[in-house]
Design a protein around this motif. Structure first.
Motif: not given
Length: 622
Positions: A307-329
């Protein structure tokens, strides 16, 4: 996100649905496109999570509270002195809870001579083999204006000192304190809440919050309400926290309040509740933030990586820039899957986006290299963490010591500990105890423990837990019992971390029933909720003995304690049936009812159990 999603093709359940492919055409920032690409190998989007995006109890009474001294925390946040770097982009804690929007000149971080620990375990699962439970701090202190982090000193307000000095009820203490002419300010409340949370006195923190709201000594703002939701969820459960949210004035019932509840749900690995809350936030028109998306990533990292791919797709759709913690996960997901090339691609993408890796993240990468057998790469990272001189950066030893120990580098552990030994802080002592324990140098671990006790006036169960875990790992039951006796003589309260180590001590010695009785006493005394790993260690101990009855009892106890069943529990439970050569009737149906679906290993185990079941039926017909 395009680059990062592509890097995960080697993981299971790959494929791309029509719904996902529609979103891939959305134009967004490069960072999210790189992330999305790394996870392009996962399966179709999950309707439960994305239905709101892709397609366009009882009331608690604080008078009934017991004097709990330690309760759980959730999410994956290091404490305030985990690093001298700027880690403000780590979004798995609540930096705004109870922190007034005024300049606070002193915070809880940086005091290396404090009597207790101010930091918690790290994000990476390699800290604990039972990777479904972590004791991690929620609250981070606000960045101080006008001071560098290396010079910040811990401030203890007069209110905090009064509350900690007496066991009387919060309302009695503070009513008297106010009558003596003292004033209550947001800054005092903030410092007091931080200190109570650091000490895990969540019941008293909740009582303080209740008193503040009822007495109206301060005007509650959204962060105060969010902190209250967090405390209720910790002490009383999610349902009561939800009930309280309905009482919050509409103007303060915003994204911060709901994401607080969301993070508590993630801590419990409650996928359905988390997804329902996430969709509710969208339906209420609340902004979808990187924090909320990070919480979903943290959940799916534990429960369902596809399901991680779905969250990343959602972040793209909502134009949400990944944070340091996103990369950590994402780095941890790759590392745990032994996808080192994918992990390195995530790291490259992070650097390309100008995100500087924290010491914590570098340590996580090093641990994954160690696990993959890439010792040379791990040591290169460790040298980067250490810098030019360990004497100038002694605080990084908390990461270096256990990782060097996992590499078997006794010489490096000795070298680094020698630098810290003259004046170590709590974290350095715990790291040294853990490192020497890994190297089977028990005498050295005990010496580091004694050094830690020398530096504290009021030892807590956290001080003892580190050495107790070493004894448990090496099945040193006699020494463990002696340490527990010593712990009792100091008068310190034994909390979940110490219970966990004690349970594992007895399980490791083969005394599963004794461990079970200890946990039963803990639960009956209502002194806090035991960790997931405490329950699981006992359940797994019974499973390995083929004791189906007691394994089932522990499985039920875990559910009653609020731990949602997952693959780990079901795999262990099925092991009990297999060991006992007993038919596991309706096992697949049970799993489906709990929304748990078998992976390859569990499916193979189920097939073997089915063979036992068929042979049993055949015997009845003969």
């Amino acid at each position: 996100m395009w680059t990062l999603r592509r890097a995960s093709i080697c993981l299971k359940n790959r494929g791309l649905s029509y719904g996902v492919s529609q979103i891939c055409c959305v134009t967004s920032q490069n960072s999210t496109r790189h992330l999305e690409n790394c996870y392009s190998g996962f399966a179709e989007p999950q309707e439960k999570l994305l239905d709101g995006f892709l397609s366009t109890v009882r009331f608690y009474n604080t008078s009934t509270f017991k004097s709990y001294t330690e309760m759980r925390t959730f999410s994956s946040q290091t404490g305030p002195k985990c690093s001298r770097e700027d880690d403000d982009d780590l979004e798995d804690g609540f930096s705004d809870l109870e922190t007034p929007h005024v300049l606070v000149q002193e915070t809880v971080s940086g005091d290396e001579n404090s009597d207790g620990p101010t930091s918690e375990l790290e994000l990476s699962e390699e800290v604990d083999a039972d990777d479904l439970q972590k004791e991690l701090e929620v609250l981070r202190s606000e960045t101080v204006v006008g001071e560098t982090k290396s010079t910040k000193k811990r401030a203890t307000s007069a209110m905090t000192r009064v509350i900690l000095s007496t066991p009387s009820s919060i309302s009695e203490i503070l009513d008297k304190w106010v009558k003596e002419g003292n004033k209550v300010t947001q800054a005092d409340v903030s410092l007091c809440m931080i200190e109570l949370r650091k000490r895990r006195l969540f019941v008293r923190a909740l009582q303080l919050s209740e008193w503040l709201e009822s007495s109206k000594h301060i005007d509650f703002i959204e962060s105060n309400y969010a902190s209250r939701v967090d405390l209720i969820a910790k002490v009383c459960g999610l349902q009561k926290a939800e009930t309280y949210i309905e009482q919050i004035p509409d103007s303060y019932r915003g994204e911060l309040v709901y994401r607080t509840l969301l993070a508590n749900s993630v801590y419990l690995l409650n996928t359905k509740k988390t997804e329902d809350l996430f969709n509710k936030m969208k339906s209420l028109g609340l902004p979808i933030t990187c924090f909320s998306c990070n919480q979903l990533l943290l959940l799916y990292k534990k429960t369902d990586k596809k399901k991680i791919a779905d969250v990343l797709l959602l972040m793209e759709k909502e134009n949400i820039k990944p944070s340091h913690f996103t990369y950590q996960v994402l780095i941890d997901v790759k590392g745990q899957s032994r996808d080192i090339s994918g992990m390195e691609q995530v790291v490259q993408t992070m650097k390309a986006e100008g995100v500087k890796a924290s010491t914590q993240l570098l340590a996580s990468i090093a641990r994954h290299y160690v696990t993959a057998g890439l010792k040379g790469k791990a040591e290169t990272i460790l040298k980067e963490i250490e810098g030019d001189a360990i004497k100038e950066n002694p605080w990084v030893s908390r990461w270096l010591l256990p990782i060097y120990a996992s590499l078997g580098r006794e010489d490096e552990v000795g070298r680094i500990w020698k630098v810290c030994e003259s004046n170590p802080n709590f974290d350095q002592c715990v790291a040294a105890i853990e490192a020497w324990g890994q190297l089977k140098k028990i005498d050295n671990a005990e010496a580091a423990f004694d050094k830690m006790l020398e530096k504290t006036k009021r030892p807590t169960s956290q001080h003892f837990s580190a050495l107790l875990r070493v004894y448990a790992n090496h099945k040193m039951l006699a020494k463990g019992k002696e340490l527990v006796k010593r712990m009792g003589e100091t008068g310190c309260t034994i909390g979940p971390l110490a219970w966990d180590a004690l349970v594992k001590l007895y399980v490791g010695a083969g005394e599963v029933e004794k461990a079970d009785s200890i946990l039963e006493k803990v639960v009956s005394q209502k002194r806090g909720r035991p960790l997931f790993t405490s329950y699981f260690a006992i359940m797994d101990g019974y499973a390995k003995k083929g004791d189906v009855h007691n394994a089932e009892k522990l499985f039920l106890k875990m559910k009653r304690a609020g731990y949602v069943p997952g693959l780990t529990q079901y795999y262990s439970l099925l092991q009990a049936y297999t060991k006992a050569k007993a038919p596991a009737y309706g096992f697949r149906e049970r799993m489906k009812a709990d929304n748990v679906f078998p992976n390859k290993a569990l499916a193979m185990q189920l097939d073997r159990a089915s063979t036992v079941q068929k042979s049993t039926l055949s015997a009845l017909l003969e």
